[in-house]
Design a protein around this motif. Sequence first.
Motif, short mmCIF file in Angstrom:
data_model
loop_
_atom_site.label_atom_id
_atom_site.label_comp_id
_atom_site.label_asym_id
_atom_site.label_seq_id
_atom_site.Cartn_x
_atom_site.Cartn_y
_atom_site.Cartn_z
N VAL A 11 27.65 3.50 39.36
CA VAL A 11 27.82 2.97 40.71
C VAL A 11 27.30 1.55 40.71
N GLU A 25 32.37 2.85 42.66
CA GLU A 25 32.24 3.91 41.67
C GLU A 25 33.18 3.60 40.50
N THR A 29 23.38 3.19 37.42
CA THR A 29 23.57 2.35 38.60
C THR A 29 23.28 0.90 38.21
#
Length: 472
Positions: free
Chosen positions: A243, A254, A181
């Motif tokens: 992400v 995404e 992330t």
Amino acid sequence: MLLPQVLGKTMVRLTGVAGSTSTSSTLAWVAPPRDGTIPQHAVYVGHEEGGGSDGGPVWCRGKWHNIWIPGELGLDRKCAIAFLGMVLRVDDYDLLVSLGGAARVEWVAWDKHMAKPDKSVMSPDQLVVMAYDGVNGTIHTGNLGVSHSSRTANLFDKINNISFESSKVLVLVEIEPTRYTLTDIQLDTMLDSTKYSSVILSKVILANDHGRDLTIAEEVHYEIKEKQYFGRAQGTITALPAVVYPPDNSDPLEILWGTDIELDKVDSAYLKADLPNGVGINASVIGKLRHYEAPYFGTIRAYYDDGLSRTWGINSFHSHNVIVTVIAQYSSPFFLHNGTALPGTESTSRLLYELTTTTTTTTTTTTTTTTTTPPPTTTTITTTQTPQPSTVADDGESSMESSPKIGSLSRDATYKPSHFGSSEDAQGSNPPYLVDPLKPSSAEQMSASQRVLLATASVLSLCFKYYCYRLE
């Protein structure tokens, strides 16, 4: 064996299945600084997680007879390695470094009866191993041959300054993440850049050669492209699912890390023009492309199969290409037979699509503006006919224009059901037991005075009949 090298840095090779190898994205063998300092994020010799930053020795590889052999860096700034029953101290060495502090390494137990673990760190000629003495807490650094036939490891006993062999050691293994992330993105607005350009998305020639003035229309399809890129940061794996959380708190993206994000969509438009006979026009769909790029700072978090995660900061590069407006551009009308322009005409345009965005964000929120022109019934020619005016009846009641049928019921103005017909129809065609509900009786049609006279006449008639009866 050829290995990727950049500015004194060689990416670590890892063992794989059936003798294959792969390149690590987070570990590298780095040449030592000239001032003798230890590079940032050097992997220290230790028991947990491959070593901690406790100021102890770090892993190195020394070159001996063109063979890179793992060992530990001593206080004399020489790489001490155990090999073939000897302790070697070499000046030509590299240090094992976790790029950006992103690497996660663990020790995996191995003995001579086991297969060597996957993702083992290679020098690349030997594996990085150690033995841990649980009695006095001593760590013995060493190396193990890569081949399947190599079943004993060379270890360094620093206390006694000797080399010994062991068939039971711990092998250094890299643990790769499964996803990322990216958060806390800060774009460097001092170094950003925005450029605009035009791109033709579709074009067509509208031509009227049908012998009369017509509205010529054609449907065209065009693609609105959008592409974003968040760079390839040091110590990360390309194409890993990730992400991205934009700085404007819009919806997360995404992506596959280190690759372009393409968010394309197909739209359509009707291009039309009112053209005299023998006249044409060039119609184009033109997009305005915006290219934005800027360096950025961010925080990346790596997630692993065992549920653990780790974070570190990155510096990378962001770019964003997006079409912000789409217009329909019409050229000046021209004669079809010679291509010359019609006198007194000029080019026109109309807006088909517009994107609303903040200048320095990494994602966009789009709104579309569509034309209010309804689609024509044909994609080539649209003709318009004036409807006939409605007629007016002689009795002052205007007739209504309507479709000839509603469902399966006829809308013939002359049609009437039998029980709505005239009195003649009721007497001639209706059965005797049906009463016309719309036909009033004769009594209902009399006024009040007429009803009184009728009643009086009835009484007089009865009296006269009674008088005649008595006379008889």
